[in-house]
Design an enzyme around this catalytic site. Structure first.
Site, PDB file in Angstrom:
ATOM      1  N   ASP A  35       0.836  -1.202   0.000  1.00  0.00           N
ATOM      2  CA  ASP A  35       0.000   0.000   0.000  1.00  0.00           C
ATOM      3  C   ASP A  35       0.872   1.253   0.000  1.00  0.00           C
ATOM      4  OD1 ASP A  35      -2.174   1.734   0.287  1.00  0.00           O
ATOM      5  OD2 ASP A  35      -3.209   0.372   1.642  1.00  0.00           O
ATOM      6  N   CYS A  77      -6.078   4.823  -4.054  1.00  0.00           N
ATOM      7  CA  CYS A  77      -6.152   3.415  -3.637  1.00  0.00           C
ATOM      8  C   CYS A  77      -7.354   2.691  -4.233  1.00  0.00           C
ATOM      9  CB  CYS A  77      -6.218   3.326  -2.119  1.00  0.00           C
ATOM     10  SG  CYS A  77      -4.734   3.914  -1.272  1.00  0.00           S
ATOM     11  N   HIS A 132     -11.354  -1.962   0.306  1.00  0.00           N
ATOM     12  CA  HIS A 132     -11.530  -0.596  -0.202  1.00  0.00           C
ATOM     13  C   HIS A 132     -12.412  -0.506  -1.435  1.00  0.00           C
ATOM     14  CE1 HIS A 132      -9.195   3.447   0.344  1.00  0.00           C
ATOM     15  NE2 HIS A 132     -10.436   3.479   0.778  1.00  0.00           N
ATOM     16  N   ASP A 297      -0.020  -0.323  -5.088  1.00  0.00           N
ATOM     17  CA  ASP A 297      -1.238   0.240  -5.671  1.00  0.00           C
ATOM     18  C   ASP A 297      -1.094   1.708  -6.034  1.00  0.00           C
ATOM     19  OD1 ASP A 297      -1.130   1.241  -3.071  1.00  0.00           O
ATOM     20  OD2 ASP A 297      -3.284   1.075  -2.739  1.00  0.00           O
ATOM     21  N   ASN A 298      -0.097   2.385  -5.473  1.00  0.00           N
ATOM     22  CA  ASN A 298       0.064   3.826  -5.691  1.00  0.00           C
ATOM     23  C   ASN A 298       1.513   4.235  -5.514  1.00  0.00           C
ATOM     24  OD1 ASN A 298      -3.032   4.281  -3.991  1.00  0.00           O
ATOM     25  ND2 ASN A 298      -2.706   4.714  -6.145  1.00  0.00           N
TER      26      ASN A 298
END
Length: 482
Positions: A35, A77, A132, A297-298
């Protein structure tokens, strides 16, 4: 004599059957999605000791497989996770931004997730960590194709609610009278759920439980791997770890491990958790028939004191800068993926849906727009080039940039997530090979490239007429307009 020879030949053939079956058994798939792990954090991407902690297990994984330097995600996200699960740009699914607690959000049940595709092909499916993609129970992952789940529905920021009047490892403090009150906003919980059963609240998400979450994720994921390997059942293990999302706090066992502070300790834990998953595959005897992906993811965190490192790229996530779009990506599949390969070809996170469906023998839906392209031939070294040359980059519902080959066209300028988004009167074109930090527009001398790049956005918008995007907050049941 002939009868005896025939029997021996038959016995020999039967002895060969298990080996043949093993060679053609569907491969297991493991996705470790960290993450907000920035491009410049891992040793294989120029980080590691420069960030205060070596990452030997992940670096070795990179040496054993393919490493991409132009793997692209979405700007937040929820959009990235939606793209991974559906193979569709999040602007299509109404999941184009992170929604706060209490807001209607998540994937409609009309979407067909990767877990649903593989489950239909006989795969066991599990997820441990942040979902999420829907915080109402009807949209939990166990209602979207997963057999089991342990984690949180929303995000980890909420771990700080109950500590709003305390310093979080040097982080911001708020006076207690202005702090969080459970009567105003209920806490988020860590859930445990199984398909066909009601989800169970295990414990509150707070700083203590967040510190321990990745250890629990690794423990449950490894148990799943061993259980299904012993049963001879192919599996999809989706492991979205919590680190290094803010508050970036390591497990108590890692506090002080590096001597370089909490961030470096957390990075050491990142590497350790990956190692635990890899060791479980080897111990279970399925390492050779398992496709492993490790990605983020980012881009890196943007909030002090947890800022991430994005290597040579400028900007932060929640923007269309390269520091937001480019993320680490490593894929290992023994005997299938060439070891040590490094490529700067463009791949987008939506492509994983289509590619992994192909790996698992599943067909992607044909009744909707699927943006992912099959990258299996490229990733396995059967072809030199990616099957993708570019993509449109949305930030929330704003088309902010377009990438094509080594060019980047910025339509909206926003360098930092806390900056205002400014619509540019003239798009800015950057050559990403000579201007990694996107500082010198070369639009005037390269106007030839602009129409080609704008056509990428035009094709997407034209497809909206046939397949209208789902509005954010759309309830179930959803049916596309005829």
């Amino acid at each position: 004599m002939k009868f005896r020879l025939s029997c021996l030949a038959l016995c020999g053939a039967l002895l060969m059957v298990p080996a043949t079956w093993a060679a053609t058994a569907p491969p297991n798939i493991v996705i470790m999605l960290y993450d907000n792990l920035g491009y410049g954090e891992l040793g294989a991407y120029g980080g590691g000791i420069l960030r205060g902690a070596e990452t030997p297990r992940i670096d070795q994984l990179a040496a054993e497989g393919v490493r991409l330097t132009n793997f692209n995600v979405e700007a937040q996200c929820t959009p990235s996770r939606s793209a991974l699960m559906t193979g569709r740009f999040s602007i299509r699914s109404g999941t184009y931004k992170v929604s706060g607690a209490g807001s209607p959000e998540g994937l409609t049940l009309w979407e067909v997730t990767l877990a649903e595709l593989l489950s239909a092909k006989g795969y066991a499916t599990g997820i441990w960590g942040k979902w999420h993609l829907g915080s109402s129970e009807t949209r939990f992952p166990t209602n979207q194709g997963f057999d089991e789940w342990y984690g949180v529905p929303r995000t980890y920021d909420e771990a700080m609610w109950s500590h709003a009047d305390e310093s979080v490892d040097g982080g911001p403090t708020i006076g207690s009278k202005q702090g969080w009150d459970e009567k105003l906003m209920p806490p988020q919980y860590i859930y445990e759920a199984r398909k066909g059963e009601a989800a169970r609240q295990v414990k509150k998400l707070d700083l203590a439980s967040k510190r321990n979450l990745d250890a629990e994720i690794a423990e449950r994921a490894t148990a799943f791997i061993k259980r299904n390997a012993a049963a001879g059942k192919p599996f999809l293990a989706y492991i979205p770890f919590s680190l290094v999302h803010m508050p970036t706090l390591p497990n108590p066992e890692f506090v002080g491990k590096t001597g370089n502070g909490s961030w470096a300790d957390a990075l050491a834990e990142v590497d350790h958790r990956a190692g635990q998953i890899l060791d479980a595959l080897k111990a279970a005897g399925v390492e050779q028939n398992t496709l492993v992906i490790l990605a983020s993811d980012n881009g890196g965190e943007a909030t002090h004191p947890w800022e991430g490192a994005n290597g040579p790229w400028r900007g932060t996530y929640f923007t269309a800068m390269e520091a937001s779009l480019r993320a680490p990506f490593i894929m290992r599949w023994p005997g299938q993926v060439p070891a040590g390969k490094v490529s700067n070809e463009i791949v987008h996170i939506v492509d994983l849906y289509t590619t992994l469906a192909q790996v698992g023998g599943a067909q992607v839906p044909s009744d909707r727009a699927v943006d992912g392209v099959d990258q299996l031939a490229f990733l396995t070294g059967k072809q030199a080039n990616s099957n993708r040359e570019g993509f449109p980059a949305y930030v929330a519902d704003r088309l902010s940039a377009i990438k094509w080959r080594n060019w980047k066209l910025q339509l909206i300028q926003q360098d930092n997530m806390y900056d205002p988004a400014v619509v540019l009167p003239l798009p800015r074109l950057y050559n990403l090979l000579t201007d990694l930090r996107e500082e010198h527009s070369v639009t005037v001398e390269n106007t030839w490239a602009v129409p080609r790049m704008m056509s990428i956005a035009g094709q997407l918008k034209a497809s909206f007429k046939k397949y209208p995007p789902i509005e954010a907050g759309t309830p179930d049941p959803y049916s596309p307009p005829q």
